[in-house]
Motif scaffolding. Sequence first.
Motif, PDB file in Angstrom:
ATOM      1  N   ASP A 228      -4.443  -9.204   1.684  1.00 42.71           N
ATOM      2  CA  ASP A 228      -3.355  -9.730   0.847  1.00 42.71           C
ATOM      3  C   ASP A 228      -2.228  -8.728   0.724  1.00 42.71           C
ATOM      4  O   ASP A 228      -1.040  -9.091   0.772  1.00 42.71           O
ATOM      5  CB  ASP A 228      -3.891 -10.061  -0.560  1.00 42.71           C
ATOM      6  N   LEU A 229      -2.620  -7.476   0.542  1.00 39.71           N
ATOM      7  CA  LEU A 229      -1.608  -6.433   0.377  1.00 39.71           C
ATOM      8  C   LEU A 229      -0.738  -6.318   1.633  1.00 39.71           C
ATOM      9  O   LEU A 229       0.493  -6.224   1.557  1.00 39.71           O
ATOM     10  CB  LEU A 229      -2.283  -5.092   0.074  1.00 39.71           C
ATOM     11  N   LEU A 230      -1.408  -6.347   2.775  1.00 40.36           N
ATOM     12  CA  LEU A 230      -0.679  -6.263   4.042  1.00 40.36           C
ATOM     13  C   LEU A 230       0.304  -7.424   4.153  1.00 40.36           C
ATOM     14  O   LEU A 230       1.491  -7.253   4.501  1.00 40.36           O
ATOM     15  CB  LEU A 230      -1.662  -6.274   5.215  1.00 40.36           C
ATOM     16  N   ALA A 231      -0.191  -8.606   3.849  1.00 41.45           N
ATOM     17  CA  ALA A 231       0.675  -9.780   3.936  1.00 41.45           C
ATOM     18  C   ALA A 231       1.865  -9.641   2.999  1.00 41.45           C
ATOM     19  O   ALA A 231       3.014  -9.954   3.365  1.00 41.45           O
ATOM     20  CB  ALA A 231      -0.137 -11.035   3.599  1.00 41.45           C
ATOM     21  N   ALA A 232       1.612  -9.135   1.796  1.00 43.04           N
ATOM     22  CA  ALA A 232       2.700  -8.981   0.820  1.00 43.04           C
ATOM     23  C   ALA A 232       3.758  -7.987   1.324  1.00 43.04           C
ATOM     24  O   ALA A 232       4.970  -8.252   1.243  1.00 43.04           O
ATOM     25  CB  ALA A 232       2.135  -8.528  -0.516  1.00 43.04           C
TER      26      ALA A 232
END
Lengths: 461, 451
Positions: free
Chosen positions: A343-347
């Motif tokens: 999720d962090l990467l996507a954000a």
Amino acid sequence: MADVTGDPSAPSYDSELLSDQQDTSGPTSIGDLARIAAKNRKPKLPHWTSLIDCQDGTLLEQVEICVTEQEKRTGAARTTSMGMKDVYTVYLVETRVKESGGQGLGEGHTSLWRRYSEFELLRNYLVVTYSYVIVPPLPEKRMTLMWQQMSTVDNFDADFIERRRVGLEGFLQRVGAHQTLCEDGIFHGFLQKEDSWKEAVHATGFQAKQDSRLKSLNASFRLKKPDRKFEDLKNYASELQGNITAVLKVRAKLVDRLYGIHKIHGNYGRVFSEWSGIEQEMGDGLQSAGHFMDAYKDYIDDYMNEEEQIADQLKEYIYFADALKSVCRKQEVLQYELEKAGDLLAAKTLQKEQVMGNAPSRSFSLRGMRSKIFGPESQESKDAQTKVLEEQIEECEQHLKQATQETEAFIESALVEVERFKKQRTTDLKEIFINYAILQIKISKRGIAVWTNMKDCFQKM
Amino acid sequence: MSANMADETQKTDSRDVEEDPLQNPLSSGTDDEEDIIAVIRAPAKVSSTEGRPSAIMGSMKLEEEPDVKDLFITVDDFQKHVFTIDTYITYRVFTRTTRSAFDEPEYSVRRRYQDFLWLRQKLLETEETHIIPPLPEKHSMRMDRLSKDFTITRQAALHKFMQRISEHPVVSFNEYLKVFLTAKAWELTSHRKASSGIVSRIGSTIKTTTSALMLKNRSPEFTMMTEYINTFAEKMSSVDRISQRILKEQMDLGAEYESYGPTYRLWGNSEVELADTLGSLGDCLDKCAKSVKDMTLSIETNFLPAAKEYMLYSDAVKGTLRKRDYIQMEYELACEELTRKKNEREQLQKQVDFLSDKSEVANADMKADMERWHRNKRKDVKEMFTGLAAGQVESYKQCLDAWEEVIEVLKSEKRHSDDVGNSLFQTSEPSVHAAGGGDSQLNGREEDEKE
């Protein structure tokens, strides 16, 4: 209190135990070790169980581990806040090397005293350090009153301590029979190194690696795509616990009734004895029958003890199911971390796109507000931000890659471990049931014998 | 009715009414009864059971006991009768006989529990010196009086009662018994109304309680009998109590077994590799449950009623012993009278002779009946306890078979599974692990028990 072998040329096992590696290239040759072991072999103590085959290459093949005695101790220096002495029980852990090259254990025969809390410490360490392993359970700390009618809970009751001793021995043997666990240095230290073992355990820093309860619960709730297999395993564990509990509950009630019936028959014995005094031809028959009634009353006690042991073995699997659940929980935590990383990467990626103007910002965003108030951003500012984000993105990708590897490795090992556990469970349970059946056969044969004898007496009346 | 009775030679308590001034004329009753009694008494002097020679004959009959039964009575086929005022149960009493005293070879009548009570009362009054078997109790602590089980148990007990009476060489010839077996329903009702009821019953209790106090020289024989029967009654009462406790626990045990099998089967539902194992264990436990329940039922149907009957029988024996005491007392009192009243000597002498005979008859009958009672008791007690033991053995054998069957299944399944992880369970006690070892240990203990 460890018995050091008499041979002066034998290496002191202190140095070897702390290392996790198998020290086959030690100062003594394998042949020497064997000779030393043979020389120091003590005569076999009567209550040591003979060992069975275990996983190839495990410690248990070469070493016998036993918990033989228990003693009450009073805490010398430390007293409780109420000024009373701290009384506890210690157990004698004895190790005997059967064959040579006991994987870093010293040769010969060692023994030391351990108390229950030290067993707990060992187990906690193993659970944290080998989180994919279904670590064997310890016997209960206190007697559970789930289905036993006891007025007081007595942790010093002789029977309870004896049953605990058997459980502790089983625990150590199972650890010794486990391919991975048996090689652990802290485990070896538990068996053989009395001094500063506790410090060594704490020094591993395992407590820091432990997942808090909150963390586990959180992961469990927030998981987006729970792994089907592990969900099923969790459910299986709960069902197993429920089923075994139900079986044990009825068994306890049943055996309670049986006990009562046998004891009441003792009253017949007394009445027959008195009655035989007033009878002429019937007297002898009644008298003998009375003796058999007494026998019927008495033999139930041994049976009760034997059955309790079998019940304990079944109960162990209730706690084994807990260990299974905790492996599942670890998987959930890992997977949650993985999802968070993703999720962090996507954000971050989205952020970068937004900065570069490729992705439309949301209708109301800080960026939009700022540009309205302060004017559009300069190109340098945008470039700086992009650079920062790209670095962060790379970090995230690394982190994600690591988490993925960790999770996949865990799952792979865990599933192998689960298969091993399942086989062990099937074998163990079948063995338990066979022993149970044997016991029932014994009691039935006994009943037939006693009542047949009684029938003969009655027929002679 | 009176004509029939006149043909019979019977011994009755009718002596009370006219000849014996010492007796309280309690049994005055109605005119009808006096008529009946007068008729019965008319041939009394040649009755087979009065007077010394006939007493000896009576006891000799008992000793020979050729077991040629010519009177068979059964009690069966209970039915509920519902009326607006009343609901009660009747039992069929069926008689087959070759005796000449009976007009027909077979009789089938319906009787209520009350009728049995009446019969027994009459027998007690007319066969004072004999032991009359007990009837089942009016009420039961354990069972619901309205339930079918209670009626079945009662019917069995009534049947036993009639059997015992039919086998008694003297009591089976009692006139009231014949009435009971043959009379139509309305005939019996009028008979019952005619005979004295409560009044004489009260009288007899007063008689029997005072006798024990006034007895001077009771022969040691009868003292021993009294002591024996008192102890026996105690022991039988204990046996009854113990077996009721055991029955209750057995019933609970059966219930637990019934719920045990399902827990294994339920467990099997969530297992794959162990499904068959758990299923067969569940089946095995169901078999054990059935076995226990069958045995419990058998105890309830056979053993418990037998124990209860002998408890009541002891009371009957005690009663007869007390009556014998009373008869002896009467005799002794009359002897005293004799010595005191010399001028009435002749009359008193007759009385004394009469009572002396009566007393001897009472003693002889008591001894004879006690002997036969002991014989029966021995047979019955043996049967009752042997049956109990056999039931237990059978039950254990069934359980054993079930477990031996299942262990073959368990062992064969174990052989089939390939073991990578072997079990760490090897119990350290050889007696549990190997059936062979268990046997030898068992045999060792058996030898100890056989002493």
